[in-house]
Design an enzyme around this catalytic site. Structure first.
Site, PDB file in Angstrom:
ATOM      1  N   HIS A 166       0.845  -1.207   0.000  1.00 45.14           N
ATOM      2  CA  HIS A 166       0.000   0.000   0.000  1.00 45.14           C
ATOM      3  C   HIS A 166       0.878   1.253   0.000  1.00 45.14           C
ATOM      4  CE1 HIS A 166      -2.701   3.178   1.489  1.00 45.14           C
ATOM      5  NE2 HIS A 166      -1.892   3.343   2.526  1.00 45.14           N
ATOM      6  N   ASP A 226       7.938  21.699 -26.091  1.00 50.01           N
ATOM      7  CA  ASP A 226       7.768  20.353 -25.516  1.00 50.01           C
ATOM      8  C   ASP A 226       8.832  20.202 -24.445  1.00 50.01           C
ATOM      9  OD1 ASP A 226       7.464  17.502 -25.047  1.00 50.01           O
ATOM     10  OD2 ASP A 226       6.514  17.379 -27.003  1.00 50.01           O
ATOM     11  N   TRP A 247       7.339   0.008   4.158  1.00 45.66           N
ATOM     12  CA  TRP A 247       7.978   0.511   2.934  1.00 45.66           C
ATOM     13  C   TRP A 247       9.458   0.778   3.126  1.00 45.66           C
ATOM     14  CZ3 TRP A 247       9.888   5.484   1.235  1.00 45.66           C
ATOM     15  CH2 TRP A 247       9.965   6.443   2.248  1.00 45.66           C
ATOM     16  N   SER A 297      13.072   5.644 -13.641  1.00 46.73           N
ATOM     17  CA  SER A 297      12.054   6.501 -14.250  1.00 46.73           C
ATOM     18  C   SER A 297      12.102   7.909 -13.649  1.00 46.73           C
ATOM     19  CB  SER A 297      10.674   5.873 -14.042  1.00 46.73           C
ATOM     20  OG  SER A 297       9.653   6.826 -14.225  1.00 46.73           O
ATOM     21  N   SER A 298      12.211   7.980 -12.317  1.00 45.51           N
ATOM     22  CA  SER A 298      12.240   9.292 -11.646  1.00 45.51           C
ATOM     23  C   SER A 298      13.485  10.084 -12.020  1.00 45.51           C
ATOM     24  CB  SER A 298      12.242   9.112 -10.126  1.00 45.51           C
ATOM     25  OG  SER A 298      10.985   8.729  -9.683  1.00 45.51           O
ATOM     26  N   HIS A 304      14.185  10.806   3.811  1.00 46.05           N
ATOM     27  CA  HIS A 304      13.676  12.110   4.224  1.00 46.05           C
ATOM     28  C   HIS A 304      13.531  13.085   3.063  1.00 46.05           C
ATOM     29  CE1 HIS A 304      12.039  15.055   6.808  1.00 46.05           C
ATOM     30  NE2 HIS A 304      12.702  15.903   6.046  1.00 46.05           N
ATOM     31  N   GLU A 355      12.892  12.321   0.175  1.00 45.96           N
ATOM     32  CA  GLU A 355      11.731  11.793  -0.545  1.00 45.96           C
ATOM     33  C   GLU A 355      10.433  12.449  -0.065  1.00 45.96           C
ATOM     34  OE1 GLU A 355      11.202   9.856  -3.094  1.00 45.96           O
ATOM     35  OE2 GLU A 355       9.035   9.600  -2.817  1.00 45.96           O
ATOM     36  N   TYR A 360      10.076  15.434   0.918  1.00 47.10           N
ATOM     37  CA  TYR A 360       9.997  16.770   0.308  1.00 47.10           C
ATOM     38  C   TYR A 360       9.773  16.683  -1.181  1.00 47.10           C
ATOM     39  CZ  TYR A 360      10.795  18.349   4.872  1.00 47.10           C
ATOM     40  OH  TYR A 360      10.609  18.562   6.203  1.00 47.10           O
ATOM     41  N   SER A 412       0.846  27.599  -4.635  1.00 45.43           N
ATOM     42  CA  SER A 412       1.337  28.952  -4.921  1.00 45.43           C
ATOM     43  C   SER A 412       0.806  29.487  -6.248  1.00 45.43           C
ATOM     44  CB  SER A 412       2.870  28.967  -4.957  1.00 45.43           C
ATOM     45  OG  SER A 412       3.388  28.561  -3.717  1.00 45.43           O
ATOM     46  N   HIS A 460      16.285  11.570  12.291  1.00 50.56           N
ATOM     47  CA  HIS A 460      15.126  11.747  13.177  1.00 50.56           C
ATOM     48  C   HIS A 460      14.141  10.584  13.050  1.00 50.56           C
ATOM     49  CE1 HIS A 460      13.192  14.467   9.842  1.00 50.56           C
ATOM     50  NE2 HIS A 460      13.004  13.208   9.574  1.00 50.56           N
ATOM     51  N   HIS A 461      14.344   9.733  12.033  1.00 46.53           N
ATOM     52  CA  HIS A 461      13.482   8.554  11.887  1.00 46.53           C
ATOM     53  C   HIS A 461      13.967   7.390  12.739  1.00 46.53           C
ATOM     54  CE1 HIS A 461      11.148  10.161   8.492  1.00 46.53           C
ATOM     55  NE2 HIS A 461      12.256  10.783   8.193  1.00 46.53           N
ATOM     56  N   THR A 514       9.338  26.627   6.226  1.00 44.75           N
ATOM     57  CA  THR A 514       7.967  26.168   5.975  1.00 44.75           C
ATOM     58  C   THR A 514       6.962  27.217   6.448  1.00 44.75           C
ATOM     59  OG1 THR A 514       8.785  23.933   6.342  1.00 44.75           O
ATOM     60  CG2 THR A 514       6.412  24.203   6.232  1.00 44.75           C
ATOM     61  N   LYS A 530       6.544  30.012   4.021  1.00 45.27           N
ATOM     62  CA  LYS A 530       5.627  29.711   2.916  1.00 45.27           C
ATOM     63  C   LYS A 530       4.180  29.856   3.358  1.00 45.27           C
ATOM     64  CE  LYS A 530       6.777  26.735  -0.186  1.00 45.27           C
ATOM     65  NZ  LYS A 530       7.657  27.097  -1.310  1.00 45.27           N
ATOM     66  N   ARG A 581       1.918   0.673  15.165  1.00 41.24           N
ATOM     67  CA  ARG A 581       1.547   0.636  13.757  1.00 41.24           C
ATOM     68  C   ARG A 581       1.833  -0.759  13.204  1.00 41.24           C
ATOM     69  NH1 ARG A 581       6.288   4.235  10.820  1.00 41.24           N
ATOM     70  NH2 ARG A 581       5.033   3.727   8.992  1.00 41.24           N
TER      71      ARG A 581
HETATM   72 CU   CU1 Z   1      12.149  12.719   7.898  1.00 40.47          CU
END
Ligand code: CU1
Length: 523
Positions: free
Chosen positions: A75, A104, A140, A167-168, A251, A253, A255, A266, A300-301, A326, A329, A448
């Site tokens: 998921h 293009d 994940w 691909s990315s 991390h 990722e 963002y 915006s 921090h994870h 942040t 913004k 979790r």
């Molecule tokens: Cu993070």
């Protein structure tokens, strides 16, 4: 053979399936990405429905515990790599050439390849659930030792991640090349529309961090099959090293998922405020600052792995630092709305909802950054609630808002505003009923990634599941609305939002009133 100018500028137009297989047209490829993303959103969403059905009440109901964890893992991977990222690459394909005045993307054939890697990758990922041994079961983040022990489904997952990563990277190279080389004359970088800026910065994040993920999963693969022991402590390796490498990718990722949504917001907020974006320059620098900081906060994870106190302090403070750009913004978005001629059509509702709900996720992120507190929250439903506010409340609402905003431009038709508003309110109510109670579950200690739980968690889980079913069902309204708009309906004017000139989709922000040849009609 002599080619006329007309020949050079008009491709052959294959029809049917070959049009889509061989297309090098940025709009066609954008459309492919968006439909692929929506398909993954539905598949990942159905998995969420199974998860919430299983958790509707205590006890084991529908799926066995191993399959539950494997499906929870898939998921997440489907939603992140299949739904969220391709949605924004699709938006980038449609909008960046239009917004910078390019015919293009810079590398149209690479663009085709970038997209067509995704369907086989997604097939592998989903198929991993059904091969002997099943998919990765540890979430994940595919931490060893679980991911070293798992069956061939883990290899399916690794190969799928490699393909989606390639691909990315190719997509990002294309986006960088397009923005750096193909801007209309006079469009200096500091005139780029914010959506283009956020994607430029996101593309740099992608080319920097995806190879790190590729390294980590390749080392995992050689640990699994070729006798290395990078992460295997029985052979002198270190499983915690995997966590460091993974989160150095993981991390940024986060963002990658949120910055293009910031860009969308915006664009939308100035249009429906009939004012230029407040603080454009600070918006650009805040985005770049967030991107830079995203590379120095990864641990921090993993506060609970037992790292030195100095390390914990560094990662705590660097993480908290991200709240500053942040907030800049968020301040700018609110200031853009301040004393504007506001109207609240569906895209604006999504933009405001995104700012509000993302901010809730931002604050719970700040709570998780506090080291001693994180020891309590770690691996609980509080974390699940936090990142769903960020990814659903932020990324997905941003993508949905973008589709409503630009759909008239893409199709030439107006979507149905009543259906759009129903979709927005049911989605927002469903999302909050689903995820807000999960904060309480986490604070009360519910872990979790479990298919069963203690009795004291029953009520909030039932509420959460009911919210999830509402959230899932209300996406049907979106599908109906989009299909109706593609088929026909009211013609869209060239000033759909009455916000500014016909360039309202593409300029950095609507021009001030006094620059209009014809003043806009404000309802
Ligand atoms: Cu993070």
């Amino acid at each position: 053979m002599t080619a006329t100018t007309a020949d050079q500028h008009h491709d052959h137009h294959p029809t049917g399936i070959t049009r889509w297989l061989f297309t090098t047209n940025h709009k066609d490829i954008g459309t492919l990405y968006l439909w692929f993303s929506f398909t993954m959103f539905i598949i990942g969403g159905l998995m969420a429905m199974i998860i919430r059905s299983e958790l509707f009440e205590p006890g084991l109901q529908f799926v066995d515990p191993l399959f539950f964890n494997q499906m929870t893992t898939v998921h997440a991977l489907v939603m992140i790599f299949g739904a969220a990222m391709p949605a924004f690459v699709g938006l980038a394909n449609w909008q960046i050439p239009l917004m910078i005045g390019a015919p293009d993307m810079a590398l149209p054939r690479l663009n085709n390849w970038s997209f067509w890697l995704l369907p086989p990758a997604a097939t592998l990922l989903i198929a991993s659930l059904f091969v002997p041994g099943g998919a990765p079961a540890g979430g994940w983040t595919i931490y060893p030792p679980l991911s070293i022990q798992g069956g061939m489904g883990v290899d399916f997952g690794i190969l799928a991640l490699h393909m989606m990563g390639i691909s990315s990277i190719m997509g990002s190279i294309n986006i960088i090349a397009t923005i750096m080389n193909m801007r209309a004359p006079g469009m200096i970088l500091m005139k780029l529309p914010m959506f283009v800026w956020t994607w430029l910065i996101t593309a740099f994040l992608l080319v920097t961090c995806i190879p790190v993920l590729a390294g980590a999963i390749t080392m995992l693969l050689t640990d699994r099959h070729f006798g290395t022991h990078f992460f295997d402590s029985s052979g002198g390796g270190d499983p915690v090293m995997f966590q460091h490498i993974f989160w150095f990718f993981g991390h940024p990722e986060v963002y990658i998922l949120i910055l293009p949504a910031f860009g969308v917001v915006s664009q939308i907020i100035p249009t429906f405020s009939r004012k230029p974006l407040f603080g454009y320059t600070s918006m650009v620098f805040a985005t770049a600052t967030i991107a830079f900081l995203s590379f120095i906060v990864w641990a921090h994870h993993m506060f609970t792995v037992g790292m030195p106190l100095t390390g914990e302090l560094f990662f705590m403070y660097s993480t908290m630092l991200i709240a500053i750009p942040t907030s800049v913004k968020i301040f700018n978005w609110v200031s853009t709305m301040w004393r504007g001629s506001l109207t609240f059509e569906t895209p604006m509702l999504y933009a405001i909802g995104m700012v509000f709900l993302f901010t809730i996720g931002g604050f719970s992120g700040l709570m998780l950054a506090i080291v001693p507190a994180d020891f309590q929250y770690h691996d609980t439903y509080f974390v699940v609630a936090h990142f769903h506010y960020v990814i659903f409340g932020g990324t997905i609402l941003g993508a949905l808002g973008a589709v409503y905003f630009w759909l008239p431009k893409w199709t030439g038709h107006m979507y149905n505003e009543t259906l759009g508003k129903w979709h927005f309110w049911l989605t927002v109510i469903g999302m909050n009923v689903t995820f807000f109670p999960q904060h309480f579950l986490g604070l009360a200690g519910m872990p979790r990634r479990i298919p069963d739980y203690a009795l004291q968690f029953a009520e909030f889980n039932m509420v959460s599941s009911l919210g999830a079913f509402l959230l899932g069902l209300s996406q049907i309204i979106f599908l109906i609305n989009v299909l109706k708009t593609i088929k026909g309906g009211e013609k869209a004017s060239d000033r759909v939002w009455e916000g500014s000139t016909g360039l309202e989709w593409t300029v950095p922000s609507p021009a001030p009133y006094h620059t209009f040849a014809t003043p806009p009609v404000v309802k």
